[in-house]
Design a protein around this motif. Structure first.
Motif, PDB file in Angstrom:
ATOM      1  N   GLN A  22       0.834  -1.205   0.000  1.00 59.86           N
ATOM      2  CA  GLN A  22       0.000   0.000   0.000  1.00 59.86           C
ATOM      3  C   GLN A  22       0.869   1.257   0.000  1.00 59.86           C
ATOM      4  N   GLY A  23       1.989   1.199   0.726  1.00 64.08           N
ATOM      5  CA  GLY A  23       2.929   2.322   0.715  1.00 64.08           C
ATOM      6  C   GLY A  23       3.545   2.521  -0.657  1.00 64.08           C
ATOM      7  N   LEU A  24       3.899   1.420  -1.308  1.00 65.82           N
ATOM      8  CA  LEU A  24       4.459   1.491  -2.664  1.00 65.82           C
ATOM      9  C   LEU A  24       3.432   2.053  -3.635  1.00 65.82           C
ATOM     10  N   LYS A  25       2.221   1.575  -3.536  1.00 64.44           N
ATOM     11  CA  LYS A  25       1.149   2.037  -4.428  1.00 64.44           C
ATOM     12  C   LYS A  25       0.923   3.539  -4.272  1.00 64.44           C
ATOM     13  N   SER A  26       0.889   4.016  -3.033  1.00 62.51           N
ATOM     14  CA  SER A  26       0.698   5.454  -2.785  1.00 62.51           C
ATOM     15  C   SER A  26       1.858   6.271  -3.342  1.00 62.51           C
ATOM     16  N   ALA A  27       3.086   5.777  -3.119  1.00 62.60           N
ATOM     17  CA  ALA A  27       4.267   6.496  -3.619  1.00 62.60           C
ATOM     18  C   ALA A  27       4.288   6.512  -5.147  1.00 62.60           C
ATOM     19  N   TYR A  28       3.890   5.402  -5.764  1.00 61.58           N
ATOM     20  CA  TYR A  28       3.848   5.324  -7.226  1.00 61.58           C
ATOM     21  C   TYR A  28       2.815   6.305  -7.778  1.00 61.58           C
ATOM     22  N   GLU A  29       1.653   6.333  -7.165  1.00 57.25           N
ATOM     23  CA  GLU A  29       0.600   7.249  -7.621  1.00 57.25           C
ATOM     24  C   GLU A  29       1.035   8.706  -7.477  1.00 57.25           C
ATOM     25  N   ALA A  30       1.757   9.009  -6.405  1.00 57.12           N
ATOM     26  CA  ALA A  30       2.243  10.383  -6.201  1.00 57.12           C
ATOM     27  C   ALA A  30       3.202  10.777  -7.319  1.00 57.12           C
ATOM     28  N   VAL A  31       4.072   9.857  -7.718  1.00 55.63           N
ATOM     29  CA  VAL A  31       5.015  10.140  -8.807  1.00 55.63           C
ATOM     30  C   VAL A  31       4.264  10.289 -10.128  1.00 55.63           C
ATOM     31  N   MET A  32       3.319   9.401 -10.392  1.00 50.85           N
ATOM     32  CA  MET A  32       2.584   9.443 -11.657  1.00 50.85           C
ATOM     33  C   MET A  32       1.708  10.684 -11.774  1.00 50.85           C
ATOM     34  N   ASN A  33       1.307  11.264 -10.639  1.00 51.08           N
ATOM     35  CA  ASN A  33       0.459  12.453 -10.650  1.00 51.08           C
ATOM     36  C   ASN A  33       1.243  13.761 -10.648  1.00 51.08           C
ATOM     37  N   ASP A  34       2.558  13.663 -10.640  1.00 51.28           N
ATOM     38  CA  ASP A  34       3.425  14.844 -10.681  1.00 51.28           C
ATOM     39  C   ASP A  34       4.151  14.821 -12.023  1.00 51.28           C
ATOM     40  N   GLU A  35       3.856  15.782 -12.870  1.00 49.89           N
ATOM     41  CA  GLU A  35       4.384  15.790 -14.241  1.00 49.89           C
ATOM     42  C   GLU A  35       5.914  15.712 -14.291  1.00 49.89           C
ATOM     43  N   VAL A  36       6.583  16.488 -13.460  1.00 56.07           N
ATOM     44  CA  VAL A  36       8.054  16.505 -13.452  1.00 56.07           C
ATOM     45  C   VAL A  36       8.591  15.165 -12.954  1.00 56.07           C
ATOM     46  N   ALA A  37       8.029  14.683 -11.848  1.00 56.59           N
ATOM     47  CA  ALA A  37       8.481  13.411 -11.283  1.00 56.59           C
ATOM     48  C   ALA A  37       8.245  12.273 -12.263  1.00 56.59           C
ATOM     49  N   LYS A  38       7.095  12.272 -12.917  1.00 60.18           N
ATOM     50  CA  LYS A  38       6.774  11.206 -13.871  1.00 60.18           C
ATOM     51  C   LYS A  38       7.776  11.205 -15.025  1.00 60.18           C
ATOM     52  N   LYS A  39       8.094  12.373 -15.536  1.00 58.66           N
ATOM     53  CA  LYS A  39       9.049  12.466 -16.646  1.00 58.66           C
ATOM     54  C   LYS A  39      10.426  11.944 -16.215  1.00 58.66           C
ATOM     55  N   LEU A  40      10.877  12.357 -15.048  1.00 55.27           N
ATOM     56  CA  LEU A  40      12.166  11.881 -14.531  1.00 55.27           C
ATOM     57  C   LEU A  40      12.146  10.366 -14.324  1.00 55.27           C
TER      58      LEU A  40
END
Length: 115
Positions: A22-40
């Motif tokens: 659940q922690g991994l899923k939340s962290a993944y979603e946070a990255v995917m919802n941040d345009e800069v983080a997702k690109k990196l």
């Protein structure tokens, strides 16, 4: 269906419900919802996959490719959300490794017996 397969499916469900996943899923979603983080992160994954494919094909990885990979890793490690994702991923990997050691224990015991 065998009882081992049923146990494996129960283990899959337990993993999905675990605090670690659940922690991994939340962290993944946070990255995917941040345009800069997702690109990196996408760039990081592309470099990682490219190097793994070359390695699996037996091709030599150039010093330039190694240097590029180091730079990409250094960049993503500086991004807080991606660092959090990597830490959560490590927690899940640790859990899976622990489970793997547990389920392979009978084999380890069998092969470590002295004749």
């Amino acid at each position: 269906m065998s009882s081992i397969q049923e146990s494996a499916q129960a283990l899959e469900q337990a993993l999905r419900e675990s605090e670690e996943f659940q922690g991994l899923k939340s962290a993944y979603e946070a990255v995917m919802n941040d345009e800069v983080a997702k690109k990196l992160f996408d760039n990081f994954r592309d470099v990682q996959i490219e190097l793994q494919q070359k390695q699996m094909q037996g091709l030599e990885i150039t010093e330039e490719e190694v240097d590029k990979a180091r730079k990409v890793v250094a960049t993503v490690q500086q991004h807080e959300q991606i660092s959090m994702l990597m830490a959560e991923e490590q927690r899940v990997n640790d859990l899976i490794n622990e489970v793997s050691r547990t389920i392979t224990k009978p084999l380890e015991e069998l092969y470590s017996q002295q004749a």
